[in-house]
Design a protein around this motif. Structure first.
Motif, PDB file in Angstrom:
ATOM      1  N   PHE A 105     191.624  42.394 -41.113  1.00 54.12           N
ATOM      2  CA  PHE A 105     192.844  41.984 -40.426  1.00 54.12           C
ATOM      3  C   PHE A 105     193.317  43.165 -39.603  1.00 54.12           C
ATOM      4  O   PHE A 105     194.328  43.783 -39.887  1.00 54.12           O
ATOM      5  N   VAL A 106     192.507  43.476 -38.601  1.00 56.59           N
ATOM      6  CA  VAL A 106     192.762  44.634 -37.759  1.00 56.59           C
ATOM      7  C   VAL A 106     192.739  44.161 -36.311  1.00 56.59           C
ATOM      8  O   VAL A 106     191.821  43.454 -35.896  1.00 56.59           O
ATOM      9  N   ASP A 107     193.763  44.556 -35.563  1.00 55.11           N
ATOM     10  CA  ASP A 107     193.802  44.181 -34.147  1.00 55.11           C
ATOM     11  C   ASP A 107     192.890  45.068 -33.322  1.00 55.11           C
ATOM     12  O   ASP A 107     192.193  44.601 -32.433  1.00 55.11           O
ATOM     13  N   GLU A 108     192.918  46.369 -33.609  1.00 54.92           N
ATOM     14  CA  GLU A 108     192.125  47.333 -32.843  1.00 54.92           C
ATOM     15  C   GLU A 108     191.747  48.492 -33.754  1.00 54.92           C
ATOM     16  O   GLU A 108     192.436  48.785 -34.717  1.00 54.92           O
ATOM     17  N   PHE A 109     190.650  49.158 -33.403  1.00 56.38           N
ATOM     18  CA  PHE A 109     190.209  50.346 -34.118  1.00 56.38           C
ATOM     19  C   PHE A 109     190.334  51.547 -33.186  1.00 56.38           C
ATOM     20  O   PHE A 109     190.128  51.430 -31.984  1.00 56.38           O
ATOM     21  N   ILE A 110     190.617  52.689 -33.775  1.00 55.87           N
ATOM     22  CA  ILE A 110     190.528  53.960 -33.066  1.00 55.87           C
ATOM     23  C   ILE A 110     189.480  54.779 -33.800  1.00 55.87           C
ATOM     24  O   ILE A 110     189.561  54.968 -35.012  1.00 55.87           O
ATOM     25  N   SER A 111     188.502  55.254 -33.063  1.00 54.87           N
ATOM     26  CA  SER A 111     187.374  55.977 -33.637  1.00 54.87           C
ATOM     27  C   SER A 111     187.341  57.399 -33.069  1.00 54.87           C
ATOM     28  O   SER A 111     187.810  57.634 -31.960  1.00 54.87           O
ATOM     29  N   ILE A 112     186.748  58.329 -33.833  1.00 53.41           N
ATOM     30  CA  ILE A 112     186.689  59.721 -33.377  1.00 53.41           C
ATOM     31  C   ILE A 112     185.385  60.084 -32.680  1.00 53.41           C
ATOM     32  O   ILE A 112     185.244  61.195 -32.186  1.00 53.41           O
ATOM     33  N   ILE A 122     180.784  56.782 -34.806  1.00 55.16           N
ATOM     34  CA  ILE A 122     181.652  55.971 -35.664  1.00 55.16           C
ATOM     35  C   ILE A 122     181.906  54.616 -35.005  1.00 55.16           C
ATOM     36  O   ILE A 122     181.878  53.580 -35.672  1.00 55.16           O
ATOM     37  N   THR A 123     182.119  54.617 -33.700  1.00 60.54           N
ATOM     38  CA  THR A 123     182.332  53.356 -32.982  1.00 60.54           C
ATOM     39  C   THR A 123     181.170  52.400 -33.224  1.00 60.54           C
ATOM     40  O   THR A 123     181.369  51.199 -33.419  1.00 60.54           O
ATOM     41  N   SER A 124     179.955  52.923 -33.241  1.00 58.14           N
ATOM     42  CA  SER A 124     178.773  52.065 -33.426  1.00 58.14           C
ATOM     43  C   SER A 124     178.722  51.434 -34.812  1.00 58.14           C
ATOM     44  O   SER A 124     178.000  50.466 -35.021  1.00 58.14           O
ATOM     45  N   THR A 125     179.497  51.958 -35.764  1.00 61.79           N
ATOM     46  CA  THR A 125     179.490  51.410 -37.123  1.00 61.79           C
ATOM     47  C   THR A 125     180.569  50.355 -37.334  1.00 61.79           C
ATOM     48  O   THR A 125     180.613  49.721 -38.379  1.00 61.79           O
ATOM     49  N   LEU A 126     181.440  50.187 -36.355  1.00 58.41           N
ATOM     50  CA  LEU A 126     182.553  49.241 -36.484  1.00 58.41           C
ATOM     51  C   LEU A 126     182.170  47.872 -35.937  1.00 58.41           C
ATOM     52  O   LEU A 126     181.241  47.760 -35.136  1.00 58.41           O
ATOM     53  N   PRO A 127     182.879  46.824 -36.363  1.00 60.06           N
ATOM     54  CA  PRO A 127     182.564  45.475 -35.861  1.00 60.06           C
ATOM     55  C   PRO A 127     182.686  45.407 -34.340  1.00 60.06           C
ATOM     56  O   PRO A 127     183.753  45.657 -33.787  1.00 60.06           O
ATOM     57  N   GLN A 128     181.599  45.118 -33.680  1.00 60.20           N
ATOM     58  CA  GLN A 128     181.570  45.141 -32.217  1.00 60.20           C
ATOM     59  C   GLN A 128     182.358  44.000 -31.584  1.00 60.20           C
ATOM     60  O   GLN A 128     182.561  43.986 -30.377  1.00 60.20           O
ATOM     61  N   THR A 129     182.813  43.061 -32.378  1.00 62.46           N
ATOM     62  CA  THR A 129     183.638  41.976 -31.848  1.00 62.46           C
ATOM     63  C   THR A 129     185.103  42.389 -31.769  1.00 62.46           C
ATOM     64  O   THR A 129     185.933  41.638 -31.268  1.00 62.46           O
ATOM     65  N   SER A 130     185.419  43.577 -32.264  1.00 60.48           N
ATOM     66  CA  SER A 130     186.794  44.079 -32.249  1.00 60.48           C
ATOM     67  C   SER A 130     187.029  44.965 -31.032  1.00 60.48           C
ATOM     68  O   SER A 130     186.088  45.477 -30.427  1.00 60.48           O
ATOM     69  N   ARG A 131     188.284  45.170 -30.731  1.00 64.62           N
ATOM     70  CA  ARG A 131     188.632  46.146 -29.692  1.00 64.62           C
ATOM     71  C   ARG A 131     188.588  47.525 -30.334  1.00 64.62           C
ATOM     72  O   ARG A 131     189.242  47.767 -31.343  1.00 64.62           O
ATOM     73  N   ILE A 132     187.795  48.396 -29.745  1.00 69.94           N
ATOM     74  CA  ILE A 132     187.610  49.741 -30.304  1.00 69.94           C
ATOM     75  C   ILE A 132     187.903  50.762 -29.219  1.00 69.94           C
ATOM     76  O   ILE A 132     187.402  50.664 -28.103  1.00 69.94           O
ATOM     77  N   HIS A 133     188.701  51.754 -29.574  1.00 69.41           N
ATOM     78  CA  HIS A 133     189.014  52.856 -28.668  1.00 69.41           C
ATOM     79  C   HIS A 133     188.399  54.119 -29.261  1.00 69.41           C
ATOM     80  O   HIS A 133     188.704  54.488 -30.392  1.00 69.41           O
ATOM     81  N   THR A 134     187.537  54.757 -28.507  1.00 71.37           N
ATOM     82  CA  THR A 134     186.925  55.993 -28.978  1.00 71.37           C
ATOM     83  C   THR A 134     187.687  57.166 -28.370  1.00 71.37           C
ATOM     84  O   THR A 134     187.713  57.337 -27.155  1.00 71.37           O
ATOM     85  N   VAL A 135     188.293  57.954 -29.245  1.00 73.07           N
ATOM     86  CA  VAL A 135     189.057  59.127 -28.826  1.00 73.07           C
ATOM     87  C   VAL A 135     188.457  60.316 -29.569  1.00 73.07           C
ATOM     88  O   VAL A 135     188.749  60.525 -30.749  1.00 73.07           O
ATOM     89  N   PRO A 136     187.582  61.079 -28.901  1.00 65.61           N
ATOM     90  CA  PRO A 136     186.911  62.187 -29.595  1.00 65.61           C
ATOM     91  C   PRO A 136     187.893  63.244 -30.091  1.00 65.61           C
ATOM     92  O   PRO A 136     188.956  63.459 -29.488  1.00 65.61           O
TER      93      PRO A 136
END
Length: 174
Positions: A3-10, A14-28
């Motif tokens: 139940f997550v609207d968006e992910f923030i990844s470092i 890490i982004t590649s391990t998250l559900p690709q159907t979600s909105r993901i923001h990669t912020v190194p």
């Protein structure tokens, strides 16, 4: 289902391990841009003396918690191989954790006592980067590896696997 609207990844890793159907923001991760506080030659000599390291020894540093995924036992294999070629190298391992005592016992059993130093957890990590000649990280799937940025900030060559986070911030021979 998350139940997550968006992910923030470092990292992209890490982004590649998250559900690709979600909105993901990669912020190194980032590190301070100013120059580190370098030790004076006298301070370097004092630290080397406290650690029992000869002035002409080359120091390779690894900063990582002693956990299985950091693969310190692999680092010992690296130490053995290097020391077959160069007797003037000392390896410093900073950090603490469940694998520290087995690591030190294995180093003793291999006869590497004089070439392996592990002060445990320290508050003055920058001082250790200042005396090092190279940086080693043996994690195979490091999510990001902030220590890689710290080493680069201190102008150290980084020896790491070409996977995970370190692969995103390092380039061979650059």
């Amino acid at each position: 289902r998350f139940f997550v609207d968006e992910f923030i990844s470092i990292s992209k890793f890490i982004t590649s391990t998250l559900p690709q159907t979600s909105r993901i923001h990669t912020v190194p991760n980032a590190i301070r841009a100013d120059s580190p506080a370098w030790l004076s030659q006298k301070e370097i000599s004092v630290l080397r003396n406290q650690l029992g390291i000869a002035e002409d020894a080359k120091i390779t540093l690894m900063v990582a918690a002693f956990r299985p995924e950091k693969r310190h036992m692999l680092a010992l294999e690296v130490c053995e191989q290097v020391l077959k070629q160069r007797k003037d190298v000392v390896f410093i391992f900073l950090g603490k954790g469940e694998m520290r005592e087995p690591f030190l016992a294995k180093a003793r059993s291999l006869g590497l006592d004089g070439h392996i130093i592990s002060p445990g957890y320290v508050d003055n990590v920058d001082d250790y980067y200042s005396i090092a000649c190279a940086f080693l990280l043996t994690s195979h799937y490091e999510p990001f590896g902030y220590v890689v940025l710290e080493a680069m900030r201190h102008a150290l060559p980084v020896i790491a696997f070409d996977t995970g986070g370190p692969a995103e911030v390092t380039r061979n021979r650059e």
